[in-house]
Enzyme design. Sequence first.
Site, PDB file in Angstrom:
ATOM      1  CB  SER A   1      -0.866  -0.032   1.263  1.00  0.00           C
ATOM      2  OG  SER A   1      -1.642   1.134   1.367  1.00  0.00           O
TER       3      SER A   1
ATOM      4  CE  LYS B   1      -4.669  -0.046   0.361  1.00  0.00           C
ATOM      5  NZ  LYS B   1      -5.377  -0.849   1.391  1.00  0.00           N
TER       6      LYS B   1
ATOM      7  CE  LYS C   1      -4.036   3.705   2.299  1.00  0.00           C
ATOM      8  NZ  LYS C   1      -5.272   3.093   2.815  1.00  0.00           N
TER       9      LYS C   1
ATOM     10  CG  ASP D   1      -7.799   2.131   0.666  1.00  0.00           C
ATOM     11  OD1 ASP D   1      -8.948   2.598   0.766  1.00  0.00           O
ATOM     12  OD2 ASP D   1      -7.212   1.544   1.597  1.00  0.00           O
TER      13      ASP D   1
ATOM     14  CD  GLU E   1      -8.810  -1.113   0.747  1.00  0.00           C
ATOM     15  OE1 GLU E   1      -7.843  -1.329  -0.024  1.00  0.00           O
ATOM     16  OE2 GLU E   1      -8.718  -1.201   1.982  1.00  0.00           O
TER      17      GLU E   1
ATOM     18  CG  ASP F   1     -10.497  -1.129   5.050  1.00  0.00           C
ATOM     19  OD1 ASP F   1     -10.819  -1.557   6.161  1.00  0.00           O
ATOM     20  OD2 ASP F   1      -9.396  -0.548   4.863  1.00  0.00           O
TER      21      ASP F   1
ATOM     22  CE  LYS G   1      -7.235  -2.419   6.787  1.00  0.00           C
ATOM     23  NZ  LYS G   1      -7.467  -0.965   6.762  1.00  0.00           N
TER      24      LYS G   1
ATOM     25  N   GLY H   1      -3.920  -4.179   6.080  1.00  0.00           N
ATOM     26  CA  GLY H   1      -2.878  -3.857   7.064  1.00  0.00           C
ATOM     27  C   GLY H   1      -3.185  -2.543   7.756  1.00  0.00           C
TER      28      GLY H   1
HETATM   29  O1  OSB Z   1      -7.164   1.609   4.583  1.00  0.00           O
HETATM   30  O2  OSB Z   1      -5.992  -0.109   4.348  1.00  0.00           O
HETATM   31  C1  OSB Z   1      -6.155   0.991   4.859  1.00  0.00           C
HETATM   32  C2  OSB Z   1      -3.071   2.004   6.893  1.00  0.00           C
HETATM   33  C3  OSB Z   1      -3.674   2.617   7.976  1.00  0.00           C
HETATM   34  C4  OSB Z   1      -5.038   2.737   8.013  1.00  0.00           C
HETATM   35  C5  OSB Z   1      -5.816   2.223   6.968  1.00  0.00           C
HETATM   36  C6  OSB Z   1      -5.224   1.582   5.898  1.00  0.00           C
HETATM   37  C7  OSB Z   1      -3.828   1.502   5.847  1.00  0.00           C
HETATM   38  C8  OSB Z   1      -3.087   0.929   4.731  1.00  0.00           C
HETATM   39  C9  OSB Z   1      -1.684   0.455   5.024  1.00  0.00           C
HETATM   40  O3  OSB Z   1      -3.488   0.885   3.588  1.00  0.00           O
HETATM   41  C10 OSB Z   1      -1.511  -1.008   4.892  1.00  0.00           C
HETATM   42  C11 OSB Z   1      -0.195  -1.432   5.493  1.00  0.00           C
HETATM   43  O4  OSB Z   1       0.805  -1.369   4.784  1.00  0.00           O
HETATM   44  O5  OSB Z   1      -0.164  -1.838   6.679  1.00  0.00           O
HETATM   45 MG    MG Z   2      -8.335   0.441   3.256  1.00  0.00          MG
END
Ligand code: OSB
Ligand code: MG
Length: 356
Positions: free
Chosen positions: A123, A149, A151, A176, A201, A226, A250, A278
């Site tokens: 991510s 992925k 953001k 995402d 996402e 999510d 998660k 994550g």
């Molecule tokens: O939306 O998946 C998410 C990190 C913190 C809060 C929300 C998210 C995330 C990530 C990071 O996308 C995923 C990771 O590398 O741990």
């Molecule tokens: Mg997410």
Amino acid sequence: MKLLAPFETSFGRSDERRILLVEAEVDGVHGWGEVTAGSNPFYSPETVDTAWHILRDFIWPLLKGKNFDSAEAVSQLLAPVRGHNMAKAGVETAIWDAEARSATVPLWKLLGGVREEVACGVSIGIQPSCEHLKACVENELAAGYQRIKIKIKPGWDVEPVRYLRESFPSLKLMVDANSAYTLSDAACLKAFDDYHLMMIEQPLAWDDIYDHSVLQKQLQTPICLDESVHSAAHARAAIATGACRVINIKLGRVGGHTAARKMQAYCAENDVPVWCGGMLESGIGRAHNIAMSTLPNFRLPGDVSASHRYWAEDIIEPPVEVTPRGTIQVRNEPGIGYQPRLDLIERLTTRREVLF
Ligand code: OSB
Ligand code: MG
């Protein structure tokens, strides 16, 4: 723990993580879990401090002195507490680790895992420019990661996707939004249909299912939920209404391994693939994510990546490593399969409470 690089999403930027660990002693055996809440309630309503309060004042009284045969019983014992799934998962996953250690079996086997190698994606946070983003992607692909992925948020969405797609025509790519859009942005979100994304996402509100069902009907790109799926019941509502075609699981958001196991099974029966999300976890939470990712319906690469992407020094031994083919080899050691580095944890600890 200070992150090696700041991580930016549509809801904010993190430079460090306040990690809340739970060490559970069960019949003399110690297991470890992690509360994945953030310092602020911007991803979910929980924070490190609400979790601490709920663990001490409400969760612990429900568990103290209770007899149960398996960690599987814990989620039911915690049912009187509504919500606070991250607080619950911290202790529930610690008890699963303790059970696996006391039986000298790997946690992934105890949970019913079916694979010894899990597929990894990364991510990538919001970057200052498309050039920066491309350099990040090149770096992660060189390390072997199987999918990328990124953001997104309004103003950083279709343009970076178009840019990446031009440079990497066959890249497994997804985005995402962390709830940064509303239904009135449907036209903008529809523009993603031209770029062959694996999924988008959580485009809409953190607690919404219905609007996602309206949006999914207008998009070719699959929606993955999510934030708004916290249980098998939510998964049922999302699938029945056509709000998504993929679900991110998660452990913290769903309340632990028992809930995650139910959710992936329900999704499997409905032919909806899941993957492991994550929360910038330390090695303890990361190790639990790896165990969960071995369950049957985890059919897509997750956001579980190597320790050294986040931390100069992880709090487990060995650190989590990723193979050149973008996988994590599951460890066949008791419990989560990694040892907490007690000396390092001690040095990093700013607050501790012992409940008995
Ligand atoms: O939306 O998946 C998410 C990190 C913190 C809060 C929300 C998210 C995330 C990530 C990071 O996308 C995923 C990771 O590398 O741990
Ligand atoms: Mg997410």
